[in-house]
Design an enzyme around this catalytic site. Structure first.
Site, PDB file in Angstrom:
ATOM      1  N   ARG A 165      11.710 -23.532  -0.577  1.00  0.00           N
ATOM      2  CA  ARG A 165      11.660 -23.325   0.882  1.00  0.00           C
ATOM      3  C   ARG A 165      11.138 -24.589   1.578  1.00  0.00           C
ATOM      4  O   ARG A 165      10.025 -25.055   1.285  1.00  0.00           O
ATOM      5  CB  ARG A 165      10.730 -22.148   1.192  1.00  0.00           C
ATOM      6  CG  ARG A 165      10.523 -21.877   2.665  1.00  0.00           C
ATOM      7  CD  ARG A 165      11.770 -21.352   3.299  1.00  0.00           C
ATOM      8  NE  ARG A 165      11.535 -20.922   4.680  1.00  0.00           N
ATOM      9  CZ  ARG A 165      12.509 -20.652   5.529  1.00  0.00           C
ATOM     10  NH1 ARG A 165      13.777 -20.762   5.148  1.00  0.00           N
ATOM     11  NH2 ARG A 165      12.234 -20.251   6.751  1.00  0.00           N
TER      12      ARG A 165
ATOM     13  N   GLY B 126       6.681 -15.198   3.332  1.00  0.00           N
ATOM     14  CA  GLY B 126       6.837 -14.956   4.761  1.00  0.00           C
ATOM     15  C   GLY B 126       7.641 -13.682   5.008  1.00  0.00           C
ATOM     16  O   GLY B 126       7.477 -12.681   4.295  1.00  0.00           O
TER      17      GLY B 126
ATOM     18  N   PHE C  41       0.227  16.186  -7.347  1.00  0.00           N
ATOM     19  CA  PHE C  41       0.588  14.852  -7.867  1.00  0.00           C
ATOM     20  C   PHE C  41       1.063  14.907  -9.323  1.00  0.00           C
ATOM     21  O   PHE C  41       0.690  14.043 -10.124  1.00  0.00           O
ATOM     22  CB  PHE C  41      -0.599  13.882  -7.819  1.00  0.00           C
ATOM     23  CG  PHE C  41      -1.307  13.733  -6.507  1.00  0.00           C
ATOM     24  CD1 PHE C  41      -0.660  13.198  -5.411  1.00  0.00           C
ATOM     25  CD2 PHE C  41      -2.643  14.089  -6.372  1.00  0.00           C
ATOM     26  CE1 PHE C  41      -1.331  13.011  -4.198  1.00  0.00           C
ATOM     27  CE2 PHE C  41      -3.320  13.915  -5.181  1.00  0.00           C
ATOM     28  CZ  PHE C  41      -2.668  13.376  -4.086  1.00  0.00           C
TER      29      PHE C  41
ATOM     30  N   GLU D  10      -5.539   7.663 -12.346  1.00  0.00           N
ATOM     31  CA  GLU D  10      -6.298   7.546 -13.611  1.00  0.00           C
ATOM     32  C   GLU D  10      -7.718   7.047 -13.346  1.00  0.00           C
ATOM     33  O   GLU D  10      -8.278   6.284 -14.130  1.00  0.00           O
ATOM     34  CB  GLU D  10      -5.625   6.608 -14.638  1.00  0.00           C
ATOM     35  CG  GLU D  10      -4.137   6.695 -14.789  1.00  0.00           C
ATOM     36  CD  GLU D  10      -3.624   8.100 -15.064  1.00  0.00           C
ATOM     37  OE1 GLU D  10      -4.453   8.999 -15.305  1.00  0.00           O
ATOM     38  OE2 GLU D  10      -2.404   8.294 -15.022  1.00  0.00           O
ATOM     39  N   GLY D  11      -8.288   7.480 -12.246  1.00  0.00           N
ATOM     40  CA  GLY D  11      -9.646   7.076 -11.870  1.00  0.00           C
ATOM     41  C   GLY D  11      -9.589   5.929 -10.877  1.00  0.00           C
ATOM     42  O   GLY D  11      -9.054   4.863 -11.188  1.00  0.00           O
TER      43      GLY D  11
ATOM     44  N   ALA E 108      -1.116  17.760 -15.729  1.00  0.00           N
ATOM     45  CA  ALA E 108      -1.572  18.301 -14.447  1.00  0.00           C
ATOM     46  C   ALA E 108      -3.066  18.621 -14.477  1.00  0.00           C
ATOM     47  O   ALA E 108      -3.477  19.629 -15.069  1.00  0.00           O
ATOM     48  CB  ALA E 108      -0.767  19.552 -14.107  1.00  0.00           C
TER      49      ALA E 108
ATOM     50  N   ALA F  71      -9.978  19.072  -6.368  1.00  0.00           N
ATOM     51  CA  ALA F  71     -10.470  18.413  -7.587  1.00  0.00           C
ATOM     52  C   ALA F  71      -9.673  17.142  -7.834  1.00  0.00           C
ATOM     53  O   ALA F  71      -8.529  17.201  -8.268  1.00  0.00           O
ATOM     54  CB  ALA F  71     -10.344  19.361  -8.787  1.00  0.00           C
TER      55      ALA F  71
ATOM     56  N   THR G  87       2.998  13.922 -11.905  1.00  0.00           N
ATOM     57  CA  THR G  87       3.948  12.817 -12.067  1.00  0.00           C
ATOM     58  C   THR G  87       5.028  13.130 -13.091  1.00  0.00           C
ATOM     59  O   THR G  87       4.728  13.588 -14.199  1.00  0.00           O
ATOM     60  CB  THR G  87       3.169  11.542 -12.449  1.00  0.00           C
ATOM     61  OG1 THR G  87       2.389  11.176 -11.314  1.00  0.00           O
ATOM     62  CG2 THR G  87       4.084  10.391 -12.825  1.00  0.00           C
TER      63      THR G  87
HETATM   64  C1  LIG Z   1       1.262   8.722  -7.042  1.00  0.00           C
HETATM   65  C2  LIG Z   1       0.196   9.520  -7.735  1.00  0.00           C
HETATM   66  C3  LIG Z   1       0.465  10.087  -8.964  1.00  0.00           C
HETATM   67  C4  LIG Z   1      -0.504  10.855  -9.618  1.00  0.00           C
HETATM   68  N1  LIG Z   1      -0.213  11.466 -10.816  1.00  0.00           N
HETATM   69  C5  LIG Z   1      -1.062  12.378 -11.324  1.00  0.00           C
HETATM   70  C6  LIG Z   1      -0.704  13.178 -12.466  1.00  0.00           C
HETATM   71  O1  LIG Z   1       0.376  13.019 -13.054  1.00  0.00           O
HETATM   72  N2  LIG Z   1      -1.569  14.139 -12.876  1.00  0.00           N
HETATM   73  C7  LIG Z   1      -2.758  14.335 -12.265  1.00  0.00           C
HETATM   74  O2  LIG Z   1      -3.489  15.222 -12.688  1.00  0.00           O
HETATM   75  N3  LIG Z   1      -3.152  13.589 -11.199  1.00  0.00           N
HETATM   76  C8  LIG Z   1      -2.315  12.626 -10.720  1.00  0.00           C
HETATM   77  N4  LIG Z   1      -2.695  11.881  -9.613  1.00  0.00           N
HETATM   78  C9  LIG Z   1      -3.962  12.120  -8.998  1.00  0.00           C
HETATM   79  C10 LIG Z   1      -4.956  10.962  -9.117  1.00  0.00           C
HETATM   80  O3  LIG Z   1      -5.435  10.850 -10.427  1.00  0.00           O
HETATM   81  C11 LIG Z   1      -6.034  11.196  -8.071  1.00  0.00           C
HETATM   82  O4  LIG Z   1      -5.455  10.921  -6.797  1.00  0.00           O
HETATM   83  C12 LIG Z   1      -7.266  10.340  -8.282  1.00  0.00           C
HETATM   84  O5  LIG Z   1      -7.965  10.744  -9.440  1.00  0.00           O
HETATM   85  C13 LIG Z   1      -8.225  10.403  -7.096  1.00  0.00           C
HETATM   86  O6  LIG Z   1      -8.445  11.708  -6.692  1.00  0.00           O
HETATM   87  P1  LIG Z   1      -8.256  12.109  -5.164  1.00  0.00           P
HETATM   88  O7  LIG Z   1      -6.949  11.607  -4.710  1.00  0.00           O
HETATM   89  O8  LIG Z   1      -8.512  13.549  -5.003  1.00  0.00           O
HETATM   90  O9  LIG Z   1      -9.375  11.283  -4.388  1.00  0.00           O
HETATM   91  P2  LIG Z   1     -10.905  11.704  -4.194  1.00  0.00           P
HETATM   92  O10 LIG Z   1     -11.512  12.026  -5.508  1.00  0.00           O
HETATM   93  O11 LIG Z   1     -11.006  12.700  -3.123  1.00  0.00           O
HETATM   94  O12 LIG Z   1     -11.502  10.330  -3.687  1.00  0.00           O
HETATM   95  C14 LIG Z   1     -11.397   9.896  -2.333  1.00  0.00           C
HETATM   96  C15 LIG Z   1     -12.215   8.619  -2.192  1.00  0.00           C
HETATM   97  O13 LIG Z   1     -13.580   8.885  -2.525  1.00  0.00           O
HETATM   98  C16 LIG Z   1     -14.006   8.006  -3.545  1.00  0.00           C
HETATM   99  N5  LIG Z   1     -14.930   8.672  -4.456  1.00  0.00           N
HETATM  100  C17 LIG Z   1     -14.811   9.896  -5.017  1.00  0.00           C
HETATM  101  N6  LIG Z   1     -15.825  10.122  -5.847  1.00  0.00           N
HETATM  102  C18 LIG Z   1     -16.612   9.011  -5.825  1.00  0.00           C
HETATM  103  C19 LIG Z   1     -17.808   8.627  -6.489  1.00  0.00           C
HETATM  104  N7  LIG Z   1     -18.409   9.423  -7.361  1.00  0.00           N
HETATM  105  N8  LIG Z   1     -18.313   7.404  -6.217  1.00  0.00           N
HETATM  106  C20 LIG Z   1     -17.700   6.570  -5.332  1.00  0.00           C
HETATM  107  N9  LIG Z   1     -16.567   6.892  -4.689  1.00  0.00           N
HETATM  108  C21 LIG Z   1     -16.031   8.083  -4.930  1.00  0.00           C
HETATM  109  C22 LIG Z   1     -12.731   7.613  -4.274  1.00  0.00           C
HETATM  110  O14 LIG Z   1     -12.892   6.399  -4.990  1.00  0.00           O
HETATM  111  C23 LIG Z   1     -11.750   7.511  -3.134  1.00  0.00           C
HETATM  112  O15 LIG Z   1     -11.881   6.268  -2.519  1.00  0.00           O
HETATM  113  C24 LIG Z   1      -1.765  11.044  -9.001  1.00  0.00           C
HETATM  114  C25 LIG Z   1      -2.030  10.438  -7.753  1.00  0.00           C
HETATM  115  C26 LIG Z   1      -1.065   9.691  -7.131  1.00  0.00           C
HETATM  116  C27 LIG Z   1      -1.382   9.078  -5.797  1.00  0.00           C
END
Ligand SMILES: Cc1cc2nc3c(=O)[nH]c(=O)nc-3n(C[C@H](O)[C@H](O)[C@H](O)COP(=O)(O)OP(=O)(O)OC[C@H]3O[C@@H](n4cnc5c(N)ncnc54)[C@H](O)[C@@H]3O)c2cc1C
Length: 389
Positions: A265, A339, A155, A363-364, A123, A129, A157
């Site tokens: 097909r 299709g 999130f 994971e980024g 987590a 964040a 997981t």
């Molecule tokens: C199904 C699922 C499972 C997950 N599991 C886990 C888990 O087990 N543990 C955990 O800790 N997290 C988990 N996550 C979280 C996941 O790692 C984050 O969603 C992810 O790191 C992106 O963060 P955010 O969603 O807050 O998007 P944001 O950081 O808010 O980003 C929003 C948009 O802005 C862009 N952006 C942000 N910063 C920059 C930058 N510097 N340059 C260019 N573009 C940028 C992003 O690329 C994205 O397009 C999970 C997410 C999902 C959807």
């Protein structure tokens, strides 16, 4: 240059493939339609994971792992990626940072998790964040030799099947003291806030969790105060490599289904593969998979030669970015070749289409990977990516 897989590599790949085809494929539709699998099915899969020796792939034998090489781990993940509904998550491992634990932590967490007796989730993410973990607000405040952990994590997981949560928090609220805490899910003060639903029908859940003054003693710190980000980075790198491999596997499955369908097909009196528009889609997918797989296996081989840690980080971003975006394109084409049938939830390509989307986010994100790659080029030169060992 010998690019052949060894007998041991081929054996692991075949074993993983047999497991996926026998134990995961038959449960995909049930998982999709029922939003998960019954306990007895999960228990049977767990037994099969142990029998196929696929658990704890990334740990040494003395840590209760399989002692696989990096390339072997990627081969295994490629096969797991061919399952939909993220059923690969039924194949568990202890998070990599746990290997840096104290002897007691290794005894209490690392070994039982690797053996399948316990399970941890990770987590980090919070409402404010995501890509920027310095914005974490979860705080562990020191009070009379204990830590009081408070915060909200999103999130998380597999939190529904975990009994331990690795929580990334800032000691005393200081972003320069990011620290990993090992928290029992049933500890007083830990609760589930929400169980949101997502685009994919993941076999488990991604909970939102609350931590309200959870009392922890020193022994619950993994590594040292301030070492949290470094440890989490290790986990990220490992997870990015696994994602890349699963994306290659998912893309292969979708391309195979599309290739087969295009032969069978018939429209306008001939198989649709006779239409160049369709054949070119299959050709593009085959070439993209070939490129991604070449990259993946190369990195697996480099890791096994003891690639420098910084370069591992650089490589992991490149293959996660390329393989996840490649899989998105290949699976999208597979849906198109099929299709209307490709749009049905009972069809694996439809499920893969939704499953694979998150690989460009978790994971980024792809943008974060590009930022890492750009930074590596600035620091070390373009040759990090364009050169050869
Ligand atoms: C199904 C699922 C499972 C997950 N599991 C886990 C888990 O087990 N543990 C955990 O800790 N997290 C988990 N996550 C979280 C996941 O790692 C984050 O969603 C992810 O790191 C992106 O963060 P955010 O969603 O807050 O998007 P944001 O950081 O808010 O980003 C929003 C948009 O802005 C862009 N952006 C942000 N910063 C920059 C930058 N510097 N340059 C260019 N573009 C940028 C992003 O690329 C994205 O397009 C999970 C997410 C999902 C959807």
């Amino acid at each position: 240059m010998d690019l052949r897989l060894s007998d041991a590599d081929n054996e692991i790949q075949a074993r993983a493939r047999a497991f996926v085809e026998t134990w995961l494929h038959p449960h995909e539709v049930a998982c999709e339609m029922n939003d998960g699998l019954p306990k007895q099915t999960l228990a049977a899969i767990k037994k099969a994971v142990l029998a196929h020796k696929l658990n704890s792939w990334n740990h040494s034998v003395e840590d209760g792992g399989q002692g696989y090489t990096h390339l072997q781990q990627l081969l295994m993940h490629e096969e797991l990626g061919k399952a939909t509904n993220c059923l690969w998550a039924t194949v568990w491992t202890a998070s990599l940072p746990l290997k840096y634990g104290t002897p007691e932590q290794r005894r209490d967490y690392l070994l039982p998790i690797n053996a399948g007796k316990r399970r941890a989730c990770y987590a980090i993410t919070e409402p404010d964040a995501g890509s920027d973990p310095r914005m974490v607000k979860a705080s562990a405040v020191r009070r009379k030799g204990k830590y009081l952990l408070s915060g909200e994590k999103w999130f998380v997981t597999s939190a529904d099947v975990a009994d331990i949560i690795l929580v990334h928090a800032h000691v005393d609220g200081d972003p320069d003291k990011p620290t990993l805490f090992i928290v029992d899910k049933d500890a007083p003060g830990v609760s589930v806030k929400r169980e949101p639903k997502f685009m994919h029908t993941y076999v488990y859940e991604h909970f939102e969790m609350l931590f309200d003054k959870v009392e922890l003693d020193e022994s619950r710190i993994l590594g040292k105060v301030g070492q949290g980000y470094e440890l989490t980075k290790d986990w990220f790198v490992d997870a990015r490599l696994d994602i890349a491999a699963r994306c290659v596997g998912g893309a292969i499955r979708a391309a195979e289904i599309a290739d087969d369908y295009a032969t069978k097909r018939v429209q306008f009196g001939r198989p649709i593969r006779d239409f160049q528009a369709v054949e070119f889609m299959i050709a593009d997918s085959a070439v993209e998979i070939m490129a991604a797989k070449s990259m993946l296996y190369r990195v697996g081989w480099e890791l096994d030669q003891g690639l420098d840690r910084k370069l591992i980080h650089a490589r992991a971003s490149a293959i996660k970015l390329f393989c996840s975006e490649m899989a998105g394109r290949v699976i999208d084409r597979a849906v198109q070749v099929l299709g209307g049938r490709g749009y049905m939830r009972e069809n694996p390509v439809e499920r893969l289409y939704r499953d694979i989307r998150v690989d460009r986010i978790w994971e980024g994100t792809s943008e974060v990977q590009r930022a890492i790659i750009g930074g590596q080029i600035r620091k070390r030169g373009l040759g990090v990516y364009t050169g050869w060992v």
